[in-house]
Design a protein around this motif. Structure first.
Motif, mmCIF file in Angstrom:
data_model
loop_
_atom_site.group_PDB
_atom_site.id
_atom_site.type_symbol
_atom_site.label_atom_id
_atom_site.label_comp_id
_atom_site.label_asym_id
_atom_site.label_seq_id
_atom_site.Cartn_x
_atom_site.Cartn_y
_atom_site.Cartn_z
ATOM 1 N N ILE A 77 0.844 -1.210 0.000
ATOM 2 C CA ILE A 77 0.000 0.000 0.000
ATOM 3 C C ILE A 77 0.876 1.256 0.000
ATOM 4 C CG2 ILE A 77 -1.673 1.325 1.375
ATOM 5 C CD1 ILE A 77 -2.995 -0.996 0.030
ATOM 6 N N THR A 78 1.934 1.247 0.820
ATOM 7 C CA THR A 78 2.824 2.418 0.880
ATOM 8 C C THR A 78 3.449 2.678 -0.485
ATOM 9 O OG1 THR A 78 3.319 1.899 3.171
ATOM 10 C CG2 THR A 78 4.830 3.417 2.077
ATOM 11 N N LEU A 79 3.947 1.622 -1.119
ATOM 12 C CA LEU A 79 4.576 1.799 -2.433
ATOM 13 C C LEU A 79 3.585 2.340 -3.455
ATOM 14 C CD1 LEU A 79 6.942 -1.239 -3.065
ATOM 15 C CD2 LEU A 79 7.526 1.189 -2.881
ATOM 16 N N PHE A 80 2.370 1.815 -3.419
ATOM 17 C CA PHE A 80 1.367 2.249 -4.396
ATOM 18 C C PHE A 80 1.092 3.745 -4.276
ATOM 19 C CE2 PHE A 80 -3.019 3.330 -5.452
ATOM 20 C CZ PHE A 80 -2.991 3.052 -6.821
ATOM 21 N N TYR A 81 0.834 4.212 -3.043
ATOM 22 C CA TYR A 81 0.508 5.634 -2.901
ATOM 23 C C TYR A 81 1.753 6.516 -3.048
ATOM 24 C CZ TYR A 81 -4.200 4.294 -1.605
ATOM 25 O OH TYR A 81 -5.471 3.786 -1.639
ATOM 26 N N ALA A 82 2.910 6.024 -2.599
ATOM 27 C CA ALA A 82 4.126 6.832 -2.696
ATOM 28 C C ALA A 82 4.540 7.013 -4.165
ATOM 29 C CB ALA A 82 5.262 6.185 -1.919
ATOM 30 N N LEU A 83 4.383 5.949 -4.972
ATOM 31 C CA LEU A 83 4.852 6.041 -6.357
ATOM 32 C C LEU A 83 3.780 6.528 -7.319
ATOM 33 C CD1 LEU A 83 6.883 2.711 -6.705
ATOM 34 C CD2 LEU A 83 7.757 5.007 -6.274
ATOM 35 N N ILE A 84 2.526 6.113 -7.081
ATOM 36 C CA ILE A 84 1.504 6.387 -8.103
ATOM 37 C C ILE A 84 0.389 7.324 -7.617
ATOM 38 C CG2 ILE A 84 -0.203 5.325 -9.632
ATOM 39 C CD1 ILE A 84 1.603 2.777 -9.478
ATOM 40 N N GLY A 85 -0.309 6.915 -6.578
ATOM 41 C CA GLY A 85 -1.590 7.571 -6.272
ATOM 42 C C GLY A 85 -1.535 8.819 -5.422
ATOM 43 N N GLY A 86 -0.416 9.100 -4.747
ATOM 44 C CA GLY A 86 -0.391 10.247 -3.835
ATOM 45 C C GLY A 86 -1.365 10.031 -2.689
ATOM 46 N N ARG A 87 -2.191 11.052 -2.417
ATOM 47 C CA ARG A 87 -3.152 10.923 -1.318
ATOM 48 C C ARG A 87 -4.516 10.430 -1.837
ATOM 49 N NH1 ARG A 87 -5.808 15.915 1.912
ATOM 50 N NH2 ARG A 87 -7.041 14.687 3.365
ATOM 51 N N LEU A 188 -8.088 17.604 10.551
ATOM 52 C CA LEU A 188 -7.890 16.749 11.727
ATOM 53 C C LEU A 188 -7.377 15.338 11.445
ATOM 54 C CD1 LEU A 188 -11.097 17.572 13.846
ATOM 55 C CD2 LEU A 188 -8.891 18.726 13.846
ATOM 56 N N CYS A 189 -7.796 14.746 10.332
ATOM 57 C CA CYS A 189 -7.561 13.297 10.168
ATOM 58 C C CYS A 189 -6.067 12.957 10.004
ATOM 59 C CB CYS A 189 -8.343 12.770 8.971
ATOM 60 S SG CYS A 189 -8.026 11.015 8.707
ATOM 61 N N PRO A 190 -5.487 12.206 10.933
ATOM 62 C CA PRO A 190 -4.061 11.869 10.824
ATOM 63 C C PRO A 190 -3.769 10.875 9.690
ATOM 64 C CG PRO A 190 -5.047 10.730 12.698
ATOM 65 C CD PRO A 190 -6.106 11.639 12.139
ATOM 66 N N LEU A 191 -4.789 10.087 9.298
ATOM 67 C CA LEU A 191 -4.547 9.152 8.189
ATOM 68 C C LEU A 191 -4.395 9.931 6.883
ATOM 69 C CD1 LEU A 191 -4.202 6.273 7.238
ATOM 70 C CD2 LEU A 191 -6.679 6.057 7.050
ATOM 71 N N GLY A 192 -5.228 10.963 6.716
ATOM 72 C CA GLY A 192 -5.086 11.842 5.553
ATOM 73 C C GLY A 192 -3.715 12.511 5.579
ATOM 74 N N GLY A 193 -3.283 12.930 6.777
ATOM 75 C CA GLY A 193 -1.958 13.547 6.930
ATOM 76 C C GLY A 193 -0.854 12.561 6.573
ATOM 77 N N PHE A 194 -1.027 11.324 6.991
ATOM 78 C CA PHE A 194 -0.037 10.273 6.713
ATOM 79 C C PHE A 194 0.118 10.073 5.198
ATOM 80 C CE2 PHE A 194 1.100 5.828 6.030
ATOM 81 C CZ PHE A 194 2.191 5.684 6.868
ATOM 82 N N TYR A 195 -1.027 9.957 4.498
ATOM 83 C CA TYR A 195 -0.948 9.768 3.040
ATOM 84 C C TYR A 195 -0.434 11.022 2.333
ATOM 85 C CZ TYR A 195 -3.050 5.155 3.180
ATOM 86 O OH TYR A 195 -3.266 3.822 3.414
ATOM 87 N N SER A 196 -0.695 12.199 2.914
ATOM 88 C CA SER A 196 -0.136 13.435 2.322
ATOM 89 C C SER A 196 1.382 13.382 2.371
ATOM 90 C CB SER A 196 -0.590 14.672 3.104
ATOM 91 O OG SER A 196 -1.970 14.788 3.080
ATOM 92 N N LEU A 197 1.912 12.841 3.468
ATOM 93 C CA LEU A 197 3.371 12.779 3.615
ATOM 94 C C LEU A 197 3.985 11.742 2.683
ATOM 95 C CD1 LEU A 197 3.790 13.065 7.509
ATOM 96 C CD2 LEU A 197 4.220 14.826 5.783
ATOM 97 N N ILE A 198 3.404 10.532 2.679
ATOM 98 C CA ILE A 198 4.056 9.496 1.863
ATOM 99 C C ILE A 198 3.793 9.687 0.356
ATOM 100 C CG2 ILE A 198 4.130 7.724 3.692
ATOM 101 C CD1 ILE A 198 1.912 6.276 2.212
ATOM 102 N N GLY A 199 2.727 10.430 0.014
ATOM 103 C CA GLY A 199 2.402 10.588 -1.405
ATOM 104 C C GLY A 199 2.992 11.839 -2.036
#
Ligand code: SF4
Ligand code: SF4
Length: 274
Positions: A77-87, A188-199
């Protein structure tokens, strides 16, 4: 422009969000083997593990012994969003997005957006909550955000039946309706924040074409993460900030065709060499 074409990305996003919930539900009720589990941890075609990397980070901080499947799933999942999908998780997968979009639509209808508020929530708050979730996980030995996460509550509720979690979801809806515009997902959502960082460096991005832009600013009005569109009316550029969720609302409202999805880096080089 027909209604279907104008809302093409919205339709695809809803199909993706509802389709996933349906597959989880079908696995639970009829034993389908396409997508089993839930958004926290699932199995695709009985082979490919998929897991929520933020939950895995919290579990690690909590000192839990993690199975190989969970780690591989989080890596995929991390690779997918980091390389392709962003957030893209936020606009294309997360079920809470449907609740917050509904609140946002109602805000526009009731003209609540025009009411001036005395307080302003910082968009950085989500990153502080993210860090706090990890610290609390380490202190209490449990994945802290997962306990209260509206995403997990709604996802499990839709698969197994909504119980008291309905109150949490109603809280998110009311907060976004009366409290703050894009309050939960945008602040507020930390999961959204997490994907913003990795993506942050992902390939698929919205691109702005200044030559076609009429500076009507409809895109910045509709964008749930307004600061990411800082280049509108100024220069042709990719939307590079990680907070963009690739929701494509800006593309749909643009009547001048000045915004579209493109592949970052590859087409950046091409335009530079022209
Ligand atoms: S910000 Fe959080 S709740 Fe909102 S769509 Fe993203 S993951 Fe879901
Ligand atoms: S820039 Fe466009 S795709 Fe990105 S969050 Fe804003 S409206 Fe959505």
């Amino acid at each position: 422009m027909t209604w279907l074409f104008k809302h093409r990305f919205l339709i695809l996003r809803r199909l993706s969000q509802i389709g996933m919930i349906f597959l989880y539900f079908a696995a639970n009720v009829w034993g389908w083997k396409i997508l089993q589990g839930n958004l926290g941890s699932s199995l695709l075609f009985e082979t490919l593990p998929l897991s929520d990397p933020f939950a895995v980070v919290q579990m690690s901080a909590a000192g839990a012994l993690l199975g190989l499947d969970l780690l591989i799933g989080a890596g995929i999942i991390t690779l997918f969003y980091a390389l392709i999908g962003g957030r893209a998780f936020c606009s294309w997968v997360c079920p809470v997005n449907m609740i917050t979009d509904a609140a946002n639509g109602l805000r526009r209808l009731l003209r609540i957006n025009e009411v001036e508020y005395r307080y302003v929530l910082s968009r950085h708050l989500r990153y502080w909550i993210l860090a706090l979730s990890i610290v609390l996980s380490a202190i209490f030995g449990v994945a802290a955000f997962e306990f209260v996460s509206p995403i997990g509550i709604l996802n499990r509720g839709l698969i197994f039946g909504i119980g008291f979690g309905g109150a949490v979801i109603a809280g998110v809806f009311l907060f976004d309706l009366f409290g703050a515009k894009n309050g939960f997902c945008g602040h507020l959502c930390p999961l959204g924040g997490f994907y913003s960082l990795i993506g942050r460096f992902s390939l698929i991005r919205v691109k702005h074409n200044q030559e076609k832009c009429t500076v009507c600013m409809k895109c910045t009005e509709i964008c749930p993460e307004k600061p990411v569109l800082h280049m509108i009316g100024k220069r042709s550029e990719f939307v590079t900030m990680g907070e963009c969720s690739n929701c494509a609302r800006c593309i749909e409202v643009c009547e001048s065709d000045a915004l579209h999805f493109d592949i970052r880096f590859l087409n950046q080089k091409k335009s530079a060499s022209l």
